[in-house]
Scaffold this motif. Structure first.
Motif, PDB file in Angstrom:
ATOM      1  N   THR A  47       3.924   6.099   2.582  1.00  0.00           N
ATOM      2  CA  THR A  47       4.078   7.634   2.514  1.00  0.00           C
ATOM      3  C   THR A  47       3.967   8.143   4.103  1.00  0.00           C
ATOM      4  N   ARG A  48       3.157   7.190   4.871  1.00  0.00           N
ATOM      5  CA  ARG A  48       2.823   7.389   6.442  1.00  0.00           C
ATOM      6  C   ARG A  48       4.104   7.323   7.051  1.00  0.00           C
ATOM      7  N   ASP A  67       0.857  -1.189   0.056  1.00  0.00           N
ATOM      8  CA  ASP A  67       0.074   0.074   0.102  1.00  0.00           C
ATOM      9  C   ASP A  67       0.795   1.143  -0.053  1.00  0.00           C
ATOM     10  N   ARG A  68       0.806   1.929  -1.117  1.00  0.00           N
ATOM     11  CA  ARG A  68       1.687   3.233  -1.063  1.00  0.00           C
ATOM     12  C   ARG A  68       1.301   4.120  -0.064  1.00  0.00           C
ATOM     13  N   GLU A  69       0.059   4.290   0.369  1.00  0.00           N
ATOM     14  CA  GLU A  69      -0.169   5.417   1.320  1.00  0.00           C
ATOM     15  C   GLU A  69       0.479   4.960   2.523  1.00  0.00           C
TER      16      GLU A  69
END
Ligand code: C2E
Ligand code: MG
Ligand code: MG
Length: 707
Positions: free
Chosen positions: A75-76, A70-72
């Motif tokens: 980022t998180r 999951d790319r998000e």
């Protein structure tokens, strides 16, 4: 990790703590303050396949993330590292060889507060199993919710535990309405208790049942479902659930019924068609066997139906058929089944004992006047009947036999019935078979002629022989004509076989002629053959082929027969034969109805008294009287007369006394093969004194019957 948890570490030496990091099965990563990798424990190396020296200094997301990550989340993570804050999350990572795995990641920043270089410690626990389990459950839940099929889950007491939305769509019951109830609330009442017993038996034995079942919706409407029930066992003993899934197949069922109707019913009358009735008859036949009751099959055909169609129109014809169909199905009682199997043809199955009264009633059901479009008409039918088990054949055979019988009924006129006679049918079957055999025998030249001498008592002279056919059968040996000529009679072989006799007799006479003997021969010709247009040509052709055979030495023997009834044409035909030089004899005289007429009106040269009168004439006064009167009449019409079947001297003497001087019979000789004729004649002539009385005659050994 909260800082206070580190408190005991102050009492333990740092090397031992480092061993914990090495020994744990969790993966441990240490990052520098920029998030680049500084160290990983062996568990990480083993699980991911990456070696520390190869990945040191790289950002973990560079090589651990993959297509499903999951790319998000990445980022998180970056944000947390940037803000230097602790975080926890589930991540999908990839091993060095590209295999995905789920980890739970716990990340905590470390630094001056702990007395170490700033950076991050990550602890990763592999959670693939849990993740997959969760996914499976989610899929299962969505299947349950979205399935087009209805699903009922019930407990071991068959109380509904859950149903899916399709259940509600199909049955009309909401989930809340049915929870805790037995699925029997859906029952339509169409199925027997035995049906449900078998269903539960299958579940008990095989944990499964599948089949079609009719149930009822909340609104009372019946519907068909294709149902599958499985019993699901849980780990704890004796606990199980039932999962029932079903789809609504009412539309398919109705469609099937439609197709079934189209395939099995006649659209005009609504009665079953041929296919259906054959099926029904098969079953009825079995029932008749097990219940030991007879079965009657009727084949009914409307008389002159074409005329109704032609004269009154097809619509009237169709209406008449509809009315007749209706009447037959309404008036013949419960144990009768009617089908329309063709234009104006119906088949009936009547169970149980039936009589001629019943058959007449069927005809009268049809012949009751009908009014079609205000036109009163009377229709009659012909009915063929066959009875099972007297006629012990299959369903198709029974219909065929009833059909045969119907044809016989038709031959007898309108409004008649005929019962099929299995014996007669068997005879016809055998006849067909024998005809095939006879045709083959003709081809293989299996027939031969034997010759029986005829004696003139006045001078003891053999004045001729009668040619008599035999069948030299490869297996049965010499078969007498009585066993095959009746089959040939009226068949397509009658003329070919007759011509064979004609040709071969002439060939034989020609052979004797060449041997210096002119032997007169009587040839039996069937009346139908002699009356056939081709006969004269065939005879002329034979005579032409054997010019040395004297036609005057040939006598054609014709039986009294209906073929000669038209005495005018018969007379013409015999006259034409005689014009070719041959003679004509009337064979078996006295046995027909019109002997005297023939005697008067046919141009014949010889009368042969049938052997049946000769046989008993010495003991039976009637027979003697017949013989006497035949001799008397023959003399009146100036026809020579010959007695056949003269077996004893006493017969010969009596005949001579009555004025019959010509005889043929076992007392002279039995019919003999052609090769024996000349030697026999020679023997006869040398051993017989020509002017002796008949009482002195001696038959040569082997052939005579003892004169
Ligand atoms: P048929 O023309 O009346 O021939 C006489 C039959 O009586 C012959 O039987 C003969 O063997 C038999 N017979 C002769 N003498 C005696 C006797 O003393 N006692 C008894 N009991 N019988 C005697 P066969 O050969 O079995 O022929 C039977 C019938 O078959 C003939 O009767 C004739 O109608 C027919 N037939 C025979 N050959 C031919 C043929 O080539 N063509 C046709 N169309 N019919 C034939
Ligand atoms: Mg004869
Ligand atoms: Mg005869």
């Amino acid at each position: 990790m909260p800082p206070e948890l580190n408190a005991p570490a102050q009492n333990i030496d740092a090397r031992r703590l480092a061993l914990v990091a090495r020994a744990t099965r969790n993966m441990i990563l240490i990052l520098d303050e920029a998030g680049a990798l500084e160290w990983v424990n062996p568990a990480f190396e083993t699980h991911t396949g990456y070696r520390l020296q190869d990945i040191q200094g790289r950002m973990p997301s560079e090589f651990l993330a993959g297509p499903g990550t999951d790319r998000e989340s990445i980022t998180r993570i970056r944000r947390h590292l940037f803000c230097n804050t602790e975080f926890e999350m589930d991540l999908l990572q990839y091993t060095a060889d590209g295999r995905p795995y789920w980890v739970h990641t716990y990340c905590t920043p470390v630094g001056e507060a702990q007395g170490v270089k700033p950076g991050f410690v990550l602890v990763q626990t592999v959670i693939s199993d849990r993740k997959n389990g969760e996914r499976g459950l989610r899929i299962a839940a969505s299947v349950f919710d979205r399935s087009h099929d209805a699903i009922i889950i019930s407990d071991h007491k068959n109380r509904i535990v859950d149903v899916n939305p399709s259940f509600t769509r199909i049955t009309g019951y909401t989930r809340e309405e049915v929870l805790g109830l037995n699925p029997a609330i859906l029952s339509s009442g169409r199925h027997s208790t035995a049906f449900y017993r078998a269903l539960w038996q299958s579940i008990e034995q095989h944990d499964h049942w599948r089949g079609e079942i009719w149930n009822r919706r909340k609104n009372g409407e019946e519907f068909a479902e294709l149902l599958s029930i499985s019993r699901v066992h849980l780990e704890s003993p004796a606990t199980y659930y039932h999962v029932a899934t079903f789809s609504d197949i009412t539309v398919i069922k109705n469609h099937q019924l439609e197709l079934d109707r189209a395939a099995n019913y006649d659209p005009l009358t609504g009665l079953p068609n041929r296919q259906w009735i054959e099926e029904r008859l098969r079953a009825a036949r079995q029932e008749a066997d097990s219940n030991k009751h007879p079965l009657v099959v009727g084949y009914l055909d409307i008389d002159g139906f074409k005329l109704i169609n032609d004269q009154l129109g097809k619509e009237v014809g169709d209406e008449a058929l509809r009315i007749i169909g209706d009447r037959l199905s309404n008036r013949l009682g419960e144990r009768a089944t009617i089908a329309r199997i063709g234009g104006d043809e119906f088949v009936l199955i009547l169970e149980g004992e039936r009589s001629e009264t019943d058959y007449r009633r069927i005809l009268s059901v049809v012949s009751d006047p009908i009014t079609v479009h205000k036109t009163p008409i009377i229709v009659t039918a012909s009915l063929g009947i066959t009875r099972y088990p007297d006629d012990d054949t299959d369903a198709e055979g029974l219909i065929r036999h009833a059909d045969h019988a119907m044809y016989s009924a038709k031959e007898r006129g309108r409004n008649q019935f005929q019962v099929f006679d299995p014996g007669q049918h068997e005879w016809q079957r055998q006849r067909r078979f024998q005809l095939i055999e006879i045709a083959r025998a003709l081809e293989h030249d299996e027939f031969e002629l034997h010759f029986q001498p005829q004696l003139r008592m006045a001078d003891s002279e053999i004045f001729g022989f009668e040619a008599l056919i035999r069948w030299n059968h490869p297996e049965k040996g010499l078969v007498p004509p009585g066993l095959f000529l009746p089959t040939v009679e009226h068949s397509h072989l009658e003329i070919p076989l007759g011509n064979w006799v004609l040709r071969n007799t002439l060939a034989q006479m020609n052979e004797w002629h060449q041997a210096g003997q002119e032997i007169p021969v009587c040839i039996n010709i069937s009346a139908a053959h002699i009356m056939d247009a081709s006969f004269i040509d065939a005879l002329a052709d034979c005579l032409h082929r054997y010019p040395s055979v004297n036609p005057g030495k040939i006598t054609l023997e014709v039986l009294e027969s209906t073929a000669l009834e038209d005495t005018k044409s018969a007379g013409n035909m015999l006259t034409r034969c005689r014009a070719l030089g041959v003679q004509v004899a009337l064979d078996d005289f006295g046995t027909g109805f019109s002997s005297m007429t023939y005697l008067r009106s046919l141009p014949v040269d010889l009368i042969k008294i049938d052997q049946s009168f000769i046989r008993n004439m010495l003991s039976d006064a009637n027979d003697r009287a017949i013989v006497e009167s035949i001799i008397f009449m023959a003399q009146r019409f100036q026809h020579p007369v010959l007695a056949e079947g003269v077996e004893t001297l006493a017969h010969a003497v009596a005949l001579k006394e009555m004025g019959c001087g010509l005889i043929q019979g076992y007392s002279i000789a039995r019919p003999m093969p052609a090769t024996e004729v000349l030697p026999w004649l020679l023997n006869w002539r040398t051993t017989t004194c020509h002017d002796t009385e008949i009482s002195d005659l001696r038959a040569p050994p082997g052939h005579g019957a003892g004169i």
